[in-house]
Design an enzyme around this catalytic site. Structure first.
Site, PDB file in Angstrom:
ATOM      1  N   ASP A 146     -17.958   3.195  -7.484  1.00 29.00           N
ATOM      2  CA  ASP A 146     -16.854   3.682  -6.656  1.00 29.00           C
ATOM      3  C   ASP A 146     -16.793   5.201  -6.779  1.00 29.00           C
ATOM      4  O   ASP A 146     -16.372   5.742  -7.797  1.00 29.00           O
ATOM      5  CB  ASP A 146     -15.532   3.061  -7.115  1.00 29.00           C
ATOM      6  CG  ASP A 146     -14.384   3.368  -6.146  1.00 29.00           C
ATOM      7  OD1 ASP A 146     -14.556   4.260  -5.288  1.00 29.00           O
ATOM      8  OD2 ASP A 146     -13.332   2.728  -6.254  1.00 29.00           O
ATOM      9  N   HIS A 183     -15.884   1.213  -3.511  1.00 31.73           N
ATOM     10  CA  HIS A 183     -14.446   1.133  -3.256  1.00 31.73           C
ATOM     11  C   HIS A 183     -14.068  -0.120  -2.474  1.00 31.73           C
ATOM     12  O   HIS A 183     -12.900  -0.467  -2.402  1.00 31.73           O
ATOM     13  CB  HIS A 183     -13.993   2.385  -2.506  1.00 31.73           C
ATOM     14  CG  HIS A 183     -12.543   2.666  -2.616  1.00 31.73           C
ATOM     15  ND1 HIS A 183     -11.906   2.852  -3.822  1.00 31.73           N
ATOM     16  CD2 HIS A 183     -11.570   2.773  -1.665  1.00 31.73           C
ATOM     17  CE1 HIS A 183     -10.613   3.088  -3.617  1.00 31.73           C
ATOM     18  NE2 HIS A 183     -10.392   3.033  -2.320  1.00 31.73           N
ATOM     19  N   SER A 206      -6.562   0.731  -4.275  1.00 28.66           N
ATOM     20  CA  SER A 206      -6.661   2.161  -4.043  1.00 28.66           C
ATOM     21  C   SER A 206      -5.296   2.810  -4.252  1.00 28.66           C
ATOM     22  O   SER A 206      -4.756   2.755  -5.353  1.00 28.66           O
ATOM     23  CB  SER A 206      -7.235   2.412  -2.642  1.00 28.66           C
ATOM     24  OG  SER A 206      -7.650   3.738  -2.491  1.00 28.66           O
ATOM     25  N   TYR A 235       0.837  -1.197   0.000  1.00 29.81           N
ATOM     26  CA  TYR A 235       0.000   0.000   0.000  1.00 29.81           C
ATOM     27  C   TYR A 235       0.877   1.256   0.000  1.00 29.81           C
ATOM     28  O   TYR A 235       0.958   1.967  -0.963  1.00 29.81           O
ATOM     29  CB  TYR A 235      -0.961  -0.011   1.195  1.00 29.81           C
ATOM     30  CG  TYR A 235      -1.960   1.125   1.163  1.00 29.81           C
ATOM     31  CD1 TYR A 235      -3.090   1.040   0.359  1.00 29.81           C
ATOM     32  CD2 TYR A 235      -1.768   2.271   1.918  1.00 29.81           C
ATOM     33  CE1 TYR A 235      -4.004   2.079   0.304  1.00 29.81           C
ATOM     34  CE2 TYR A 235      -2.680   3.320   1.876  1.00 29.81           C
ATOM     35  CZ  TYR A 235      -3.793   3.224   1.076  1.00 29.81           C
ATOM     36  OH  TYR A 235      -4.698   4.251   1.023  1.00 29.81           O
TER      37      TYR A 235
END
Length: 715
Positions: free
Chosen positions: A650, A685, A567, A487
């Site tokens: 989303d 999302h 994301s 991430y």
């Protein structure tokens, strides 16, 4: 710089270790035709093509985009249906999710409220017990709210007396919420319904009303596209229409500011935390609820968006907070509002571990910390003395520890990669913990080994990662296809948690690795700062170094490394695939931020400038241009197989990011491996996604990654 067309090699130096541009490589599958416009724009003297901007339109209102989505999904599902392991992975994920799961209990008025999923329910139910050993009673069943299971119970808060409950409803995965109220005694909903709620808490003021945050109603047709401004805090009294809700705080002179309200457990103070982006940099305001009269007199406690402030609770007129002011890894401070000139006093100083959160339970502080990205928990007296550690079950993540002064009872969950969450009840005074709810599993957690390793990134920084394998594979030392996850952003810490999808990969004979990249919060503010804005390349370097380490040390064979991120992690995967396509066999960028030159133009994107920089500032724009996945696809190189995943609803990272990136990838000469996009319907999302959709998507993604990284599960 010369004009650069989407899909071409960069007219700039490549990252160290990147392969040289080669001759054109064979094309991939026959993709649906995608219209390519001649749109170009000049920014800071550079002309940049954006031929697929038309794909930014909302799929619900743009027929041409809807047709493109339908054609892409048809191709993708046809390709995925041919993968031999897809059914196996679907069966495994389903079996691994089929166990009773409980949420953390919340006590109010002698009642205990908690969520429950028997295993394969599309959405968890909300139950209540009269006392700890009472018979569970169903309060809310989201399965009855929508035929497709895509309407979810998002959040909920009982009133202090336990007689009412405010809850938020999420539809189709959107960030928008509606708030409703339930009479707990009868189990029936009241007439109250509040709309245009987003990024909001729900904080009861007494038992007859609550504070919440919302935006003005957006222009017609702009619900899922327009940028959000003018967040405000309101008070809603039960039984009245939303139109008469009282405005508590708004900042029309600062329309980009967000506000979230909380109330201390004794009901004495409301604390409003304000922010201007995604950074944990807040202003604090406080309202004395006991002496406020009829208005909402707001007192400024902290001015300037400079530091992180997290309310713990209050006792009398003293409030406790977690902050990173003068402490990059955070500390505990307190302030007495009864003093003529209130002063901040240090209660628990910064230490080597990163302080994540804290609560007051009974007469003790409960401190949740990270030591090399794994949880440790200790209690202290309210003055910071008398530390005592709470023993956990090894390398994992502990969360919860809610409670209030005067009541020594708290609940927490402990989980790890090989252990689904067990819920414990803890008496803080005695330190005794007992199991409230433990999962019944279809596998033996001890058959899998969780190991932490440290690797060296390009600039010499030492970075941790967790490696999970079956005990048999770990003992043999045999290299196996490996799924690497990352991430690296927004001060978010990745810690060990259980996933049925990841466990299915492990049971297929693969290894799962989670890298704790810079940009996250694992080591406090300095770790975050080292991976954002003009330091974002450090995140990509860390991830690339993790992959190189796994190959060099025999965890995975060359050609056996699959990568995944969601994301901001989708951005990560898109960027590293462009920079080092030779390193990876397969990639899954999920709901990613792929156009770094326009991310601030949609919904919540404007908040992300804290981590990414400002596209309208030249220095930031030029840096964003160097790694934006959409703009840096490199024709002439052999790319790994790529499965992009996104969803039509989303409104956090609008799907246009993924649509444009996929179109550019399919148009470029980047090899014969497939470059596909899977577009979920009635999903957003990620939050609130029905269990059935989770299983289907997990099976598709794992089968794809397994096929192209060489993982063949035993059938």
């Amino acid at each position: 710089m010369a004009a650069v067309a989407v899909g071409s090699a960069l007219a700039q130096p490549q990252p160290a270790g990147a392969p040289a541009v080669s001759a054109p490589v064979p094309a991939g599958p026959a993709y649906p035709a995608t219209r390519r416009d001649s749109l170009t724009e000049t920014h800071f003297g550079e002309s940049v093509a954006d031929p697929y901007r038309w794909l930014e339109q909302d799929v619900r209102t743009a027929p041409e985009v809807a047709a493109w989505v339908e054609q892409q999904n048809a191709l993708t599902h046809a390709q995925l249906a041919q993968l031999p392991a897809r059914a196996w992975f679907g069966g495994q994920i389903k079996a691994l999710m089929d166990y009773a799961r409980y949420g953390l209990p919340v006590r109010a008025g002698g009642r205990y409220f908690y969520t429950y999923n028997s295993g394969l329910m599309n959405q968890a139910q909300l139950l209540v017990r009269e006392g700890l050993t009472g018979t569970p009673r169903l309060l809310l069943d989201p399965a009855s709210w929508a035929a497709d299971g895509a309407t979810a119970l998002d959040g909920w808060t009982p009133s202090k007396d336990g007689k009412r409950l405010v809850y938020s409803v999420q539809d189709g995965g959107s960030d928008w919420r509606s708030l409703r109220v339930l009479d707990v005694n009868t189990g029936k909903p009241l007439a109250d319904e509040l709309r245009w709620v987003k990024f909001s808490g729900m904080a009861w003021v007494g038992n007859d009303g609550f504070l919440y945050s919302r935006y003005p109603e957006p222009a017609k047709g702009q619900d899922f596209q327009a940028r959000n401004y003018n967040h405000a805090v309101y008070y809603h009294r039960i039984g009245t229409p939303q139109s008469v809700d009282q405005l508590v705080l708004s900042t029309p002179d600062q329309p980009a500011t967000n506000h979230s309200a909380g109330v201390t457990s004794d009901g004495h103070y409301a604390v409003i935390i304000s922010s201007v982006g995604t950074d944990n940099r807040f202003e604090l305001r406080v309202i004395d609820l006991k002496g406020r009269g009829k208005g909402w007199p707001v007192r400024q406690l902290v001015s300037g968006f400079d530091h992180d402030w997290r309310l713990i609770d209050s006792v009398g007129t003293r409030l406790w907070f977690v902050t990173n002011k003068d402490a990059p890894r955070r500390r505990v401070v307190s302030i007495d509002l009864a003093e003529t000139t209130p002063q901040w006093r240090e209660v628990v100083p910064q230490r080597a571990e990163t302080l994540e959160d804290a609560s007051i339970v009974g007469d003790r502080l409960v401190l949740g910390m990270l030591r090399d990205a794994a949880s440790i928990v200790e209690t202290r007296a309210l003055d910071g003395s008398a530390p005592a550690e709470i023993k956990l079950g090894g390398i994992g993540t502990a969360g919860g520890f809610g409670g209030e002064p005067g009541n020594t009872e708290t609940f927490y969950a402990f989980t790890s990669f090989n252990r689904p969450a067990t819920i414990y009840r803890l008496d803080v005074a005695s330190g005794q913990a007992s199991v409230f709810a433990a999962p019944q599993l279809a596998f033996n957690p001890d058959d899998f080994v969780v190991e932490q390793r440290f690797f060296t990134s390009r600039d010499g920084t030492r970075v941790p990662m967790f490696i999970v394998r079956s005990r048999a594979i770990a003992t043999s030392g045999k290299p196996v296809p490996t799924l690497l996850y990352g991430y690296g952003g927004f001060d978010i810490s990745l810690t060990p948690t259980f996933s049925a999808t990841n466990m299915a990969w492990l049971r297929a004979g693969g290894a799962y690795v989670m890298a704790n990249l810079r940009g996250g919060g694992e080591y406090g503010a300095a770790w975050h700062d080292a991976g954002r804005r003009l330091h974002k390349q450090n995140v990509f370097d860390d991830f690339i170094a993790a992959g190189e380490y796994l190959i060099a040390h025999g965890f995975t064979p060359r050609g056996g490394l699959a990568v995944q991120g969601r994301s901001n992690g989708g951005l990560l995967v898109g960027a590293v695939v462009n920079q080092r396509p030779d390193l990876f066999a397969a990639a899954n960028p999920g709901v990613g931020v792929m156009d770094m030159l326009r991310f601030d133009q949609f919904t919540a994107g404007r908040y992300w400038v804290d981590d990414y920089g400002y596209p309208d500032k030249e220095a930031d724009w030029r840096y964003l241009r160097t790694y934006s996945p959409y703009h840096n696809i490199r024709s002439g190189l052999d790319y790994p197989a790529v499965l992009v995943t996104t969803a039509d609803t989303d409104d956090r990272v609008v799907p246009g990011h993924s649509f444009k990136y996929t179109a550019a990838l399919q148009a470029a000469s980047v090899g014969a491996k497939p470059h596909l996009i899977r577009i979920e319907t009635r999903a957003g999302h990620g939050a609130g996604k029905p269990t059935g959709k989770v299983i289907e998507e997990g099976a598709d993604v794992l089968a794809f990654l397994a096929h192209y990284s060489g993982l063949t599960p035993a059938q």
